[in-house]
Design a protein around this motif. Sequence first.
Motif, short mmCIF file in Angstrom:
data_model
loop_
_atom_site.label_atom_id
_atom_site.label_comp_id
_atom_site.label_asym_id
_atom_site.label_seq_id
_atom_site.Cartn_x
_atom_site.Cartn_y
_atom_site.Cartn_z
N HIS A 14 0.81 -1.22 0.00
CA HIS A 14 0.00 0.00 0.00
C HIS A 14 0.84 1.27 0.00
O HIS A 14 0.32 2.35 -0.24
CB HIS A 14 -0.91 0.01 1.23
CG HIS A 14 -0.19 0.22 2.52
ND1 HIS A 14 0.47 -0.79 3.17
CD2 HIS A 14 -0.01 1.34 3.26
CE1 HIS A 14 1.02 -0.31 4.27
NE2 HIS A 14 0.75 0.97 4.35
N ARG A 15 2.13 1.14 0.24
CA ARG A 15 3.00 2.32 0.27
C ARG A 15 3.35 2.81 -1.14
O ARG A 15 3.90 3.90 -1.29
CB ARG A 15 4.29 2.00 1.03
CG ARG A 15 4.07 1.56 2.47
CD ARG A 15 5.35 1.02 3.09
NE ARG A 15 5.86 -0.11 2.34
CZ ARG A 15 7.02 -0.70 2.60
NH1 ARG A 15 7.78 -0.27 3.59
NH2 ARG A 15 7.42 -1.74 1.87
N ASP A 40 -4.61 -2.87 1.50
CA ASP A 40 -4.45 -1.42 1.66
C ASP A 40 -5.19 -1.01 2.91
O ASP A 40 -6.43 -0.94 2.93
CB ASP A 40 -4.97 -0.67 0.43
CG ASP A 40 -4.59 0.80 0.44
OD1 ASP A 40 -4.44 1.37 1.54
OD2 ASP A 40 -4.44 1.39 -0.65
N LYS A 41 -4.44 -0.77 3.98
CA LYS A 41 -5.04 -0.45 5.27
C LYS A 41 -5.50 1.01 5.37
O LYS A 41 -6.22 1.36 6.31
CB LYS A 41 -4.03 -0.71 6.40
CG LYS A 41 -3.47 -2.12 6.43
CD LYS A 41 -4.48 -3.13 6.91
CE LYS A 41 -3.82 -4.48 7.17
NZ LYS A 41 -4.78 -5.51 7.58
N ASP A 42 -5.08 1.84 4.42
CA ASP A 42 -5.29 3.29 4.56
C ASP A 42 -6.41 3.85 3.68
O ASP A 42 -6.97 4.90 3.99
CB ASP A 42 -3.99 4.04 4.24
CG ASP A 42 -2.86 3.65 5.17
OD1 ASP A 42 -3.13 3.35 6.35
OD2 ASP A 42 -1.70 3.63 4.72
N CYS A 44 -9.92 4.67 1.74
CA CYS A 44 -11.33 4.69 2.10
C CYS A 44 -12.09 3.63 1.30
O CYS A 44 -11.57 3.05 0.35
CB CYS A 44 -11.93 6.06 1.85
SG CYS A 44 -12.02 6.51 0.10
#
Length: 213
Positions: A14-15, A40-42, A44
Amino acid sequence: MNRHDLSLHLVTDHRMPFADVVEIVDAAAASGASIVQFRDKDACGRDLFDRVTALADVIAGRVTFVVDDRVDVVLAARAAGARVDGVHLGQDDLPVIAARWVLGPEALIGLTANTPAHFVAAAHLPAGTVDYLGVGVIRATATKPDHPRPLGVDGFAELVASAPLPCVAIGGIEVDDVAPLRRAGAAGVAVVSAVSGAEDPASATRALREAWA
C-alpha cells in the motif's frame, strides 16, 4: 479439498502508487504467482472498491484474487461484476464464520494465525470455514511494523507441525527462504517486498516460483 494453488501469494504494497501496484500485479500474474492479495489499510471504502475492481480487470482470471480484511468490498466488487475469489482475514476482522456465510462455499478464505491459541481456535471451526492459515512473520519486515516476534524457519516448522489447516508463511521472505519453508511444512509463501521491491518484478516472481518448485 482446497481448489486453489496456495504456493505463491503476492501481497500488494500500500506504500506504492496504485499505478505501480497495477503494473506489478500484471507482471506477477503473468510470471508464476498463484494468488494476488490486495492489501491497503489506509484507503477509504470508495477507493478500495475502485482499486479492487481495477485489479480484477487486470488479473482477468489468470490467478486467484483475494482482498485483505474487507468482506464488504469483496461483495460490492462482485455485485459490480468483478471476479474476486475471496478474502484474507485477521484475528480482529469480521469472524470467519460470518465471512463464509456471506461469501459462500466457493470463496477462498484465509485467516492470520500466529500463536498456538490461534491454531486451537482454528481447529474448532466448522469444517470448510477457513481454507488456509497465514503464519508469520518469518523475518522482520517493514511492510507491517506492528508484527509479532519473527519465527524464523525453525519457529515456523515448530508452530505448524500440528496445524489443522494448510499454512502459508509470510513476513520478510526472500527467495532463499522458499525451499526451506516448503520443507518445513509450508503450503505456500506470501511475499510483498520480494516482488514489489524488486527492480524486475516479473523476474523476481519467476525466481520465487522456481525456488518453490
